[in-house]
Design a protein around this motif. Structure first.
Motif, PDB file in Angstrom:
ATOM      1  N   PRO A   3       0.807  -1.574  -0.196  1.00 59.21           N
ATOM      2  CA  PRO A   3       0.127  -0.137   0.135  1.00 59.21           C
ATOM      3  C   PRO A   3       0.788   1.208  -0.169  1.00 59.21           C
ATOM      4  O   PRO A   3       2.194   1.787   0.240  1.00 59.21           O
ATOM      5  CB  PRO A   3      -0.926  -0.159   1.143  1.00 59.21           C
ATOM      6  CG  PRO A   3      -0.476  -1.674   2.054  1.00 59.21           C
ATOM      7  CD  PRO A   3       0.584  -1.825   1.137  1.00 59.21           C
ATOM      8  N   GLU A   4      -0.210   2.480  -0.390  1.00 63.78           N
ATOM      9  CA  GLU A   4       1.224   3.722  -0.867  1.00 63.78           C
ATOM     10  C   GLU A   4       1.155   4.475   1.150  1.00 63.78           C
ATOM     11  O   GLU A   4       2.415   4.349   0.912  1.00 63.78           O
ATOM     12  CB  GLU A   4       0.330   4.318  -1.333  1.00 63.78           C
ATOM     13  CG  GLU A   4       0.324   3.989  -2.566  1.00 63.78           C
ATOM     14  CD  GLU A   4      -1.554   5.443  -3.580  1.00 63.78           C
ATOM     15  OE1 GLU A   4      -1.497   6.386  -2.933  1.00 63.78           O
ATOM     16  OE2 GLU A   4      -1.235   4.692  -4.647  1.00 63.78           O
ATOM     17  N   GLU A   5       0.182   3.667   1.725  1.00 65.42           N
ATOM     18  CA  GLU A   5       0.702   4.332   3.224  1.00 65.42           C
ATOM     19  C   GLU A   5      -0.463   3.399   4.422  1.00 65.42           C
ATOM     20  O   GLU A   5      -1.283   2.684   3.832  1.00 65.42           O
ATOM     21  CB  GLU A   5      -0.252   5.438   3.380  1.00 65.42           C
ATOM     22  CG  GLU A   5      -1.377   6.022   2.791  1.00 65.42           C
ATOM     23  CD  GLU A   5      -1.782   7.330   3.805  1.00 65.42           C
ATOM     24  OE1 GLU A   5      -0.955   8.412   2.755  1.00 65.42           O
ATOM     25  OE2 GLU A   5      -2.433   7.944   3.824  1.00 65.42           O
ATOM     26  N   VAL A   6      -0.441   3.028   5.367  1.00 64.74           N
ATOM     27  CA  VAL A   6      -0.995   2.738   6.556  1.00 64.74           C
ATOM     28  C   VAL A   6      -1.071   2.778   7.835  1.00 64.74           C
ATOM     29  O   VAL A   6      -0.266   4.085   7.902  1.00 64.74           O
ATOM     30  CB  VAL A   6      -0.449   1.156   6.316  1.00 64.74           C
ATOM     31  CG1 VAL A   6      -0.856   0.954   7.484  1.00 64.74           C
ATOM     32  CG2 VAL A   6      -0.118  -0.026   5.549  1.00 64.74           C
ATOM     33  N   ASN A   7      -2.034   4.079   8.095  1.00 63.51           N
ATOM     34  CA  ASN A   7      -2.086   4.871   8.905  1.00 63.51           C
ATOM     35  C   ASN A   7      -3.113   3.704  10.432  1.00 63.51           C
ATOM     36  O   ASN A   7      -3.870   2.987   9.937  1.00 63.51           O
ATOM     37  CB  ASN A   7      -3.360   5.632   8.207  1.00 63.51           C
ATOM     38  CG  ASN A   7      -3.221   6.451   7.553  1.00 63.51           C
ATOM     39  OD1 ASN A   7      -2.119   7.039   7.421  1.00 63.51           O
ATOM     40  ND2 ASN A   7      -3.891   6.974   6.586  1.00 63.51           N
ATOM     41  N   PHE A   8      -2.302   3.317  11.285  1.00 67.44           N
ATOM     42  CA  PHE A   8      -2.534   3.494  12.703  1.00 67.44           C
ATOM     43  C   PHE A   8      -3.418   4.411  13.793  1.00 67.44           C
ATOM     44  O   PHE A   8      -3.131   5.640  13.570  1.00 67.44           O
ATOM     45  CB  PHE A   8      -1.398   2.597  13.063  1.00 67.44           C
ATOM     46  CG  PHE A   8      -0.538   1.463  12.206  1.00 67.44           C
ATOM     47  CD1 PHE A   8      -1.157   0.137  12.301  1.00 67.44           C
ATOM     48  CD2 PHE A   8       0.306   1.661  11.483  1.00 67.44           C
ATOM     49  CE1 PHE A   8      -0.631  -0.920  10.924  1.00 67.44           C
ATOM     50  CE2 PHE A   8       1.129   1.476  11.015  1.00 67.44           C
ATOM     51  CZ  PHE A   8       0.678  -0.246  11.022  1.00 67.44           C
ATOM     52  N   ASP A   9      -4.438   3.660  13.909  1.00 63.13           N
ATOM     53  CA  ASP A   9      -5.254   5.036  14.805  1.00 63.13           C
ATOM     54  C   ASP A   9      -5.295   4.523  15.629  1.00 63.13           C
ATOM     55  O   ASP A   9      -6.198   3.642  16.737  1.00 63.13           O
ATOM     56  CB  ASP A   9      -6.208   5.071  14.521  1.00 63.13           C
ATOM     57  CG  ASP A   9      -7.574   5.867  15.522  1.00 63.13           C
ATOM     58  OD1 ASP A   9      -6.508   6.785  15.922  1.00 63.13           O
ATOM     59  OD2 ASP A   9      -8.463   6.047  15.085  1.00 63.13           O
ATOM     60  N   GLU A  10      -4.190   4.560  16.864  1.00 64.54           N
ATOM     61  CA  GLU A  10      -3.948   3.843  18.509  1.00 64.54           C
ATOM     62  C   GLU A  10      -4.311   2.490  18.526  1.00 64.54           C
ATOM     63  O   GLU A  10      -4.877   1.692  19.310  1.00 64.54           O
ATOM     64  CB  GLU A  10      -5.292   4.489  18.556  1.00 64.54           C
ATOM     65  CG  GLU A  10      -4.562   5.614  19.529  1.00 64.54           C
ATOM     66  CD  GLU A  10      -5.086   6.831  20.666  1.00 64.54           C
ATOM     67  OE1 GLU A  10      -6.737   6.044  21.360  1.00 64.54           O
ATOM     68  OE2 GLU A  10      -5.516   8.298  20.307  1.00 64.54           O
ATOM     69  N   LEU A  11      -3.967   1.520  17.261  1.00 62.63           N
ATOM     70  CA  LEU A  11      -3.630   0.001  16.934  1.00 62.63           C
ATOM     71  C   LEU A  11      -2.880  -0.382  18.713  1.00 62.63           C
ATOM     72  O   LEU A  11      -2.343   0.043  18.986  1.00 62.63           O
ATOM     73  CB  LEU A  11      -3.357   0.032  16.395  1.00 62.63           C
ATOM     74  CG  LEU A  11      -3.218  -1.337  15.802  1.00 62.63           C
ATOM     75  CD1 LEU A  11      -5.200  -2.224  16.261  1.00 62.63           C
ATOM     76  CD2 LEU A  11      -2.755  -2.839  15.251  1.00 62.63           C
ATOM     77  N   SER A  12      -3.801  -1.239  18.881  1.00 61.89           N
ATOM     78  CA  SER A  12      -3.283  -2.237  20.382  1.00 61.89           C
ATOM     79  C   SER A  12      -4.048  -3.113  20.616  1.00 61.89           C
ATOM     80  O   SER A  12      -5.215  -3.887  19.985  1.00 61.89           O
ATOM     81  CB  SER A  12      -3.414  -1.563  21.602  1.00 61.89           C
ATOM     82  OG  SER A  12      -2.976  -2.402  22.671  1.00 61.89           O
ATOM     83  N   VAL A  13      -2.642  -3.938  20.867  1.00 62.43           N
ATOM     84  CA  VAL A  13      -2.837  -5.939  20.353  1.00 62.43           C
ATOM     85  C   VAL A  13      -2.379  -5.956  21.925  1.00 62.43           C
ATOM     86  O   VAL A  13      -1.475  -5.801  22.866  1.00 62.43           O
ATOM     87  CB  VAL A  13      -2.618  -6.758  19.668  1.00 62.43           C
ATOM     88  CG1 VAL A  13      -2.800  -7.964  19.948  1.00 62.43           C
ATOM     89  CG2 VAL A  13      -2.688  -5.776  18.728  1.00 62.43           C
ATOM     90  N   GLU A  14      -3.515  -5.861  23.132  1.00 59.41           N
ATOM     91  CA  GLU A  14      -2.749  -6.202  25.012  1.00 59.41           C
ATOM     92  C   GLU A  14      -1.602  -7.763  24.293  1.00 59.41           C
ATOM     93  O   GLU A  14      -0.908  -7.449  25.044  1.00 59.41           O
ATOM     94  CB  GLU A  14      -3.911  -7.035  24.916  1.00 59.41           C
ATOM     95  CG  GLU A  14      -3.317  -7.254  26.541  1.00 59.41           C
ATOM     96  CD  GLU A  14      -4.781  -7.881  27.564  1.00 59.41           C
ATOM     97  OE1 GLU A  14      -4.772  -8.778  27.905  1.00 59.41           O
ATOM     98  OE2 GLU A  14      -5.325  -6.647  28.296  1.00 59.41           O
ATOM     99  N   GLY A  15      -1.975  -8.824  23.439  1.00 60.23           N
ATOM    100  CA  GLY A  15      -1.146  -9.474  23.785  1.00 60.23           C
ATOM    101  C   GLY A  15      -1.667 -10.535  22.213  1.00 60.23           C
ATOM    102  O   GLY A  15      -2.659 -11.183  21.797  1.00 60.23           O
TER     103      GLY A  15
END
Length: 155
Positions: A104-116
């Motif tokens: 992709p040209e860009e990937v935007n993360f909006d406070e992505l969180s994975v506890e584990g």
């Protein structure tokens, strides 16, 4: 009901009227694009879990299948203009077909969180799962123009 049939007939005749046959010379000049372009956004509600297993995998311990579990996800991720295509004449001998993925040209993360992120038996996390890592990402990731990966089979 009669109105719907009449409108359908009129619309189909109008759409057909815009089409025309191509002669041989016009056909040779025509070119098309194969493949697909994807843009997508995903938002995860508190407590979202993604579990994956490969039922065809052969594990060294031959005991049971293993699951990769992303547990308690929140936030979002969006990617723009990822392309997937089939290409020919690829590989060391130039004889293989390949799947070409243009990142992709860009990937935007909006406070992505994975506890584990866990690995273990079953699609829900238990004491038998091994913790691998946690993830917190916020911001934008950009790739250089037309960054491509070619995936092809070898013997």
């Amino acid at each position: 009901m009669k109105k719907i049939i009449l409108i359908s007939a009129l619309l189909s005749s109008v759409s057909y009227a815009g089409m025309s046959e191509l002669n041989e010379a016009e056909m040779q000049q025509a070119s098309g694009q194969a493949g697909i372009t994807l843009s997508a956004g995903m938002e995860f509600d508190t407590g979202t879990r993604i579990s994956y297993t490969n039922e065809d995998a052969e594990y060294d311990d031959n005991t049971k299948e293993y699951w990769l579990v992303l547990d308690n996800m929140t936030g979002g991720v969006e990617f723009k203009n990822m392309k997937i295509d089939l290409v020919n004449n690829f590989g060391p001998a130039g004889t293989a077909g390949a799947i070409q993925v243009t990142l992709p040209e860009e990937v935007n993360f909006d406070e992505l969180s994975v506890e584990g992120v866990y690995l273990g038996p079953g699609k829900t996390v238990t004491e038998n799962h091994q913790f691998i890592m946690g993830v917190d990402v916020d911001g934008q990731l950009q790739f250089p123009a037309e960054t491509r990966m070619n995936i092809f089979a070898i013997k």
